[in-house]
Design a protein around this motif. Structure first.
Motif, PDB file in Angstrom:
ATOM      1  N   LYS A 137       0.834  -1.209   0.000  1.00  0.00           N
ATOM      2  CA  LYS A 137       0.000   0.000   0.000  1.00  0.00           C
ATOM      3  C   LYS A 137       0.866   1.256   0.000  1.00  0.00           C
ATOM      4  O   LYS A 137       1.726   1.418   0.860  1.00  0.00           O
ATOM      5  CB  LYS A 137      -0.904   0.004   1.221  1.00  0.00           C
ATOM      6  CG  LYS A 137      -1.893  -1.141   1.194  1.00  0.00           C
ATOM      7  CD  LYS A 137      -3.000  -0.923   2.177  1.00  0.00           C
ATOM      8  CE  LYS A 137      -4.076  -1.947   1.917  1.00  0.00           C
ATOM      9  NZ  LYS A 137      -5.358  -1.361   1.749  1.00  0.00           N
ATOM     10  N   THR A 158      -6.209  10.946  -4.759  1.00  0.00           N
ATOM     11  CA  THR A 158      -6.125  10.935  -3.298  1.00  0.00           C
ATOM     12  C   THR A 158      -5.404   9.656  -2.867  1.00  0.00           C
ATOM     13  O   THR A 158      -5.294   8.695  -3.632  1.00  0.00           O
ATOM     14  CB  THR A 158      -7.519  10.951  -2.656  1.00  0.00           C
ATOM     15  OG1 THR A 158      -8.187   9.721  -2.981  1.00  0.00           O
ATOM     16  CG2 THR A 158      -8.335  12.144  -3.131  1.00  0.00           C
ATOM     17  N   ALA A 169      -6.523   7.573  -0.746  1.00  0.00           N
ATOM     18  CA  ALA A 169      -7.545   6.518  -0.718  1.00  0.00           C
ATOM     19  C   ALA A 169      -7.707   5.897  -2.101  1.00  0.00           C
ATOM     20  O   ALA A 169      -7.860   4.676  -2.225  1.00  0.00           O
ATOM     21  CB  ALA A 169      -8.873   7.070  -0.219  1.00  0.00           C
ATOM     22  N   GLN A 170      -7.672   6.703  -3.150  1.00  0.00           N
ATOM     23  CA  GLN A 170      -7.780   6.170  -4.510  1.00  0.00           C
ATOM     24  C   GLN A 170      -6.586   5.298  -4.851  1.00  0.00           C
ATOM     25  O   GLN A 170      -6.750   4.226  -5.442  1.00  0.00           O
ATOM     26  CB  GLN A 170      -7.901   7.313  -5.520  1.00  0.00           C
ATOM     27  CG  GLN A 170      -9.233   8.022  -5.469  1.00  0.00           C
ATOM     28  CD  GLN A 170      -9.241   9.280  -6.301  1.00  0.00           C
ATOM     29  OE1 GLN A 170      -8.290  10.063  -6.277  1.00  0.00           O
ATOM     30  NE2 GLN A 170     -10.325   9.480  -7.051  1.00  0.00           N
ATOM     31  N   ARG A 212      -4.733   3.632  -2.788  1.00  0.00           N
ATOM     32  CA  ARG A 212      -4.739   2.439  -1.956  1.00  0.00           C
ATOM     33  C   ARG A 212      -5.903   1.498  -2.275  1.00  0.00           C
ATOM     34  O   ARG A 212      -5.968   0.394  -1.746  1.00  0.00           O
ATOM     35  CB  ARG A 212      -4.743   2.843  -0.485  1.00  0.00           C
ATOM     36  CG  ARG A 212      -3.450   3.535  -0.075  1.00  0.00           C
ATOM     37  CD  ARG A 212      -3.532   4.166   1.292  1.00  0.00           C
ATOM     38  NE  ARG A 212      -3.616   3.184   2.339  1.00  0.00           N
ATOM     39  CZ  ARG A 212      -2.617   2.846   3.149  1.00  0.00           C
ATOM     40  NH1 ARG A 212      -1.448   3.428   3.021  1.00  0.00           N
ATOM     41  NH2 ARG A 212      -2.791   1.950   4.084  1.00  0.00           N
ATOM     42  N   ALA A 213      -6.802   1.925  -3.150  1.00  0.00           N
ATOM     43  CA  ALA A 213      -7.958   1.099  -3.490  1.00  0.00           C
ATOM     44  C   ALA A 213      -7.609  -0.024  -4.463  1.00  0.00           C
ATOM     45  O   ALA A 213      -8.335  -1.013  -4.552  1.00  0.00           O
ATOM     46  CB  ALA A 213      -9.070   1.970  -4.077  1.00  0.00           C
TER      47      ALA A 213
END
Length: 119
Positions: free
Chosen positions: A12, A32, A34-35, A37-38
């Motif tokens: 990650k 971002t 979060a994007q 790490r998705a």
């Protein structure tokens, strides 16, 4: 369903990776963390008794993995971090180790080499 004799490790990216990525190109999409790490790289590694052993396994192979992850975003090596050392790798990534890997398919796995040399 079959147990696979491997652990799965999700690599990650961290804020350091995102900061590097944003510095590589002026027209980089506004992503971002979060994007990022998705949808991460997943590695199958030997099963170890302790999570620290999985980390040590990555320590031994980090450079090839590091370069591959950077190349997934840009092939311009002049934009790569000045130090591609182990400390920088661990600033750019964290691991999520999963010991239970199950295969839902009965078909035999197709294995295709990705890297000639992980160093």
């Amino acid at each position: 369903m079959y147990f696979v004799d491997r652990s799965a490790v999700v690599l990650k990216p961290t804020e350091h990776f995102l900061a590097w990525l944003n510095s590589t190109q002026d027209d980089m999409p506004d992503l971002t963390l979060a994007q990022l790490r998705a949808n991460c790289s997943v590695f199958l590694i030997p099963v170890f008794d302790e999570p620290e052993e999985a980390v040590a396994y990555f320590d031994e192979r980090y450079l090839g993995i590091f370069k591959a992850e950077l190349a997934g975003w840009t092939l311009d090596e002049s934009t790569y971090p000045k130090n591609l050392d182990l400390e920088t790798f661990w600033q750019f990534f964290e691991l999520e180790v999963h010991d239970s890997v199950l295969d839902l398919e009965e078909a035999e796995l197709q294995i295709t080499p990705v890297f000639d040399n992980m160093a």
